[in-house]
Every structure is written in structure tokens, then in C-alpha cells.
Design a protein around this motif. Structure first.
Motif, PDB file in Angstrom:
ATOM      1  N   GLY A  21       1.423  -1.259   0.167  1.00 34.20           N
ATOM      2  CA  GLY A  21      -0.009   0.153  -0.121  1.00 34.20           C
ATOM      3  C   GLY A  21       0.936   0.922   0.297  1.00 34.20           C
ATOM      4  N   LYS A  22       2.220   1.402   1.002  1.00 37.96           N
ATOM      5  CA  LYS A  22       3.153   2.425   0.594  1.00 37.96           C
ATOM      6  C   LYS A  22       3.364   2.515  -0.952  1.00 37.96           C
ATOM      7  CE  LYS A  22       5.759   5.543   2.647  1.00 37.96           C
ATOM      8  NZ  LYS A  22       4.872   6.606   2.888  1.00 37.96           N
ATOM      9  N   LEU A  23       4.127   1.886  -1.181  1.00 36.86           N
ATOM     10  CA  LEU A  23       4.227   1.710  -2.388  1.00 36.86           C
ATOM     11  C   LEU A  23       3.445   2.406  -3.556  1.00 36.86           C
ATOM     12  CD1 LEU A  23       6.393   1.351  -4.435  1.00 36.86           C
ATOM     13  CD2 LEU A  23       6.712  -1.658  -4.846  1.00 36.86           C
ATOM     14  N   MET A  24       2.095   1.975  -3.096  1.00 36.68           N
ATOM     15  CA  MET A  24       1.309   2.409  -4.618  1.00 36.68           C
ATOM     16  C   MET A  24       1.472   3.552  -3.753  1.00 36.68           C
ATOM     17  SD  MET A  24      -1.302  -1.079  -4.472  1.00 36.68           S
ATOM     18  CE  MET A  24      -3.026   0.326  -4.859  1.00 36.68           C
ATOM     19  N   ASP A  25       1.423   4.095  -2.507  1.00 37.40           N
ATOM     20  CA  ASP A  25       1.022   5.533  -2.505  1.00 37.40           C
ATOM     21  C   ASP A  25       2.483   6.255  -3.003  1.00 37.40           C
ATOM     22  OD1 ASP A  25      -1.294   5.409  -1.390  1.00 37.40           O
ATOM     23  OD2 ASP A  25      -0.797   5.309   0.855  1.00 37.40           O
ATOM     24  N   ILE A  26       3.466   5.683  -2.566  1.00 34.79           N
ATOM     25  CA  ILE A  26       4.560   6.558  -3.693  1.00 34.79           C
ATOM     26  C   ILE A  26       4.503   6.724  -4.955  1.00 34.79           C
ATOM     27  CG2 ILE A  26       7.254   6.345  -3.770  1.00 34.79           C
ATOM     28  CD1 ILE A  26       7.533   4.641  -0.836  1.00 34.79           C
ATOM     29  N   ILE A  27       4.022   5.500  -5.766  1.00 31.01           N
ATOM     30  CA  ILE A  27       3.796   5.584  -6.914  1.00 31.01           C
ATOM     31  C   ILE A  27       3.125   6.926  -7.460  1.00 31.01           C
ATOM     32  CG2 ILE A  27       3.271   4.152  -8.795  1.00 31.01           C
ATOM     33  CD1 ILE A  27       4.446   2.018  -7.906  1.00 31.01           C
ATOM     34  N   ALA A  28       1.245   6.627  -7.035  1.00 30.04           N
ATOM     35  CA  ALA A  28       0.987   7.038  -6.918  1.00 30.04           C
ATOM     36  C   ALA A  28       1.011   9.110  -7.199  1.00 30.04           C
ATOM     37  CB  ALA A  28      -0.313   7.956  -6.009  1.00 30.04           C
ATOM     38  N   ASP A  29       2.583   9.509  -6.224  1.00 30.12           N
ATOM     39  CA  ASP A  29       2.341  10.747  -6.019  1.00 30.12           C
ATOM     40  C   ASP A  29       3.533  10.799  -6.624  1.00 30.12           C
ATOM     41  OD1 ASP A  29       1.101  10.732  -3.019  1.00 30.12           O
ATOM     42  OD2 ASP A  29       2.593  10.729  -1.997  1.00 30.12           O
ATOM     43  N   VAL A  30       4.084  10.753  -7.245  1.00 27.53           N
ATOM     44  CA  VAL A  30       5.159  11.056  -8.625  1.00 27.53           C
ATOM     45  C   VAL A  30       4.474  11.784  -9.717  1.00 27.53           C
ATOM     46  CG1 VAL A  30       7.000   9.984 -10.078  1.00 27.53           C
ATOM     47  CG2 VAL A  30       6.791   8.810  -8.490  1.00 27.53           C
ATOM     48  N   LYS A  31       4.810  12.378  -9.850  1.00 26.03           N
ATOM     49  CA  LYS A  31       3.811  13.492 -10.674  1.00 26.03           C
ATOM     50  C   LYS A  31       4.900  14.101 -11.908  1.00 26.03           C
ATOM     51  CE  LYS A  31       0.289  14.335  -8.127  1.00 26.03           C
ATOM     52  NZ  LYS A  31      -0.278  13.231  -8.201  1.00 26.03           N
ATOM     53  N   SER A  32       5.019  12.987 -12.880  1.00 28.01           N
ATOM     54  CA  SER A  32       5.976  12.701 -14.010  1.00 28.01           C
ATOM     55  C   SER A  32       5.823  11.950 -14.985  1.00 28.01           C
ATOM     56  CB  SER A  32       7.495  12.326 -13.831  1.00 28.01           C
ATOM     57  OG  SER A  32       8.263  12.465 -15.205  1.00 28.01           O
ATOM     58  N   ASP A  33       5.763  12.231 -16.543  1.00 26.16           N
ATOM     59  CA  ASP A  33       5.283  11.394 -18.131  1.00 26.16           C
ATOM     60  C   ASP A  33       6.428  10.640 -18.442  1.00 26.16           C
ATOM     61  OD1 ASP A  33       6.139  13.664 -18.814  1.00 26.16           O
ATOM     62  OD2 ASP A  33       4.295  13.592 -20.099  1.00 26.16           O
ATOM     63  N   ASN A  34       7.429  10.812 -17.091  1.00 25.78           N
ATOM     64  CA  ASN A  34       8.507  10.398 -17.455  1.00 25.78           C
ATOM     65  C   ASN A  34       9.131   9.001 -17.263  1.00 25.78           C
ATOM     66  OD1 ASN A  34      12.291   9.856 -18.055  1.00 25.78           O
ATOM     67  ND2 ASN A  34      11.835  11.602 -19.232  1.00 25.78           N
ATOM     68  N   ALA A  35       9.380   8.210 -17.858  1.00 28.98           N
ATOM     69  CA  ALA A  35       9.596   6.864 -16.710  1.00 28.98           C
ATOM     70  C   ALA A  35      11.129   6.725 -16.201  1.00 28.98           C
ATOM     71  CB  ALA A  35       8.876   5.090 -18.480  1.00 28.98           C
ATOM     72  N   GLY A  36      11.902   7.148 -17.207  1.00 28.06           N
ATOM     73  CA  GLY A  36      12.886   7.615 -16.432  1.00 28.06           C
ATOM     74  C   GLY A  36      12.969   8.443 -15.205  1.00 28.06           C
ATOM     75  N   VAL A  37      12.601   9.085 -15.322  1.00 28.97           N
ATOM     76  CA  VAL A  37      12.209  10.290 -13.382  1.00 28.97           C
ATOM     77  C   VAL A  37      11.431   9.328 -12.499  1.00 28.97           C
ATOM     78  CG1 VAL A  37      11.337  12.359 -13.079  1.00 28.97           C
ATOM     79  CG2 VAL A  37      12.274  11.656 -15.589  1.00 28.97           C
ATOM     80  N   MET A  38      10.051   8.193 -13.189  1.00 29.05           N
ATOM     81  CA  MET A  38       9.333   8.199 -12.231  1.00 29.05           C
ATOM     82  C   MET A  38      10.022   6.938 -11.312  1.00 29.05           C
ATOM     83  SD  MET A  38       5.850   5.644 -12.660  1.00 29.05           S
ATOM     84  CE  MET A  38       4.524   7.694 -12.560  1.00 29.05           C
ATOM     85  N   ALA A  39      10.659   6.106 -11.736  1.00 28.01           N
ATOM     86  CA  ALA A  39      11.376   4.795 -11.282  1.00 28.01           C
ATOM     87  C   ALA A  39      12.265   5.395 -10.224  1.00 28.01           C
ATOM     88  CB  ALA A  39      12.271   4.190 -12.334  1.00 28.01           C
ATOM     89  N   GLN A  40      12.993   6.898 -11.058  1.00 25.02           N
ATOM     90  CA  GLN A  40      14.461   6.716 -10.048  1.00 25.02           C
ATOM     91  C   GLN A  40      13.495   8.017  -8.878  1.00 25.02           C
ATOM     92  OE1 GLN A  40      17.385   6.892 -10.255  1.00 25.02           O
ATOM     93  NE2 GLN A  40      17.814   8.197  -7.986  1.00 25.02           N
ATOM     94  N   GLU A  41      12.425   8.754  -8.629  1.00 31.25           N
ATOM     95  CA  GLU A  41      12.082   9.293  -7.865  1.00 31.25           C
ATOM     96  C   GLU A  41      10.826   8.502  -6.450  1.00 31.25           C
ATOM     97  OE1 GLU A  41       9.329  12.289  -8.444  1.00 31.25           O
ATOM     98  OE2 GLU A  41      10.425  13.379 -10.172  1.00 31.25           O
ATOM     99  N   ILE A  42      10.259   7.230  -7.387  1.00 29.54           N
ATOM    100  CA  ILE A  42      10.212   5.756  -6.722  1.00 29.54           C
ATOM    101  C   ILE A  42      11.301   5.368  -5.848  1.00 29.54           C
ATOM    102  CG2 ILE A  42       9.558   3.249  -5.867  1.00 29.54           C
ATOM    103  CD1 ILE A  42       7.593   4.870  -9.089  1.00 29.54           C
TER     104      ILE A  42
END
Length: 83
Positions: free
Chosen positions: A36-57
Motif C-alpha cells: 500500500g505504501k509503495l502504491m502511495d509513493i507511485i501515485a505521488d510521482v508527477k511525471s510522464d517520464n518513465a526514467g524520472v518516475m523510477a528514480q523518484e520512486i
């Protein structure tokens, strides 16, 4: 510890992301409901760039570890875009 992957079938649409993490990522989320925490972290990422998303997570999870990982921590994000 070897764990078999769980199989599921979903239909992805343009703009969707698929995020995969190794068990090391979940192990270092120091909460009762790790998924659930991981899903919250993913939902909080505000990027449409997959690389940026992975790094922010990964960066958010590393905040809980003081920036040090004792196990493999890999995050892969894939964006789906219609041509």
C-alpha cells in the motif's frame, strides 16, 4: 529467498505506466502495509517520464533507509503511449 512471480492479466492503455520493483525495495519500506505504501509513493510521482518516475520512486524509498541499501533495490518503469 526465491519467490515465484504472480501472474495477472490487465489491459494497459495509452498514458499508463507499468512499475516493477525487486523485493529489496519493499523490504525497506518500514510500515505494516508495504504494498500500500509503495502504491502511495507511485501515485505521488508527477511525471510522464518513465526514467524520472523510477528514480523518484527509488529516491523516496531510500529516504527510509538513510540513503543506504543493504539489498538489491531496482525499480523499472515503463510508459505506454499510443502512436
Amino acid at each position: 529467498v526465491w519467490q515465484e512471480s504472480k501472474h495477472s492479466k490487465n489491459t494497459l492503455q495509452s498514458g499508463d505506466f507499468l512499475v516493477m520493483v525487486t523485493d529489496g525495495v519493499l523490504e525497506y519500506l518500514h510500515v505494516k502495509d508495504r504494498q500500500g505504501k509503495l502504491m502511495d509513493i507511485i501515485a505521488d510521482v508527477k511525471s510522464d517520464n518513465a526514467g524520472v518516475m523510477a528514480q523518484e520512486i527509488l529516491d523516496r524509498v531510500l529516504l527510509d533507509t538513510g540513503g543506504y541499501a543493504m539489498d538489491d533495490m531496482t525499480v523499472v518503469a515503463i510508459g505506454i503511449w499510443e502512436k
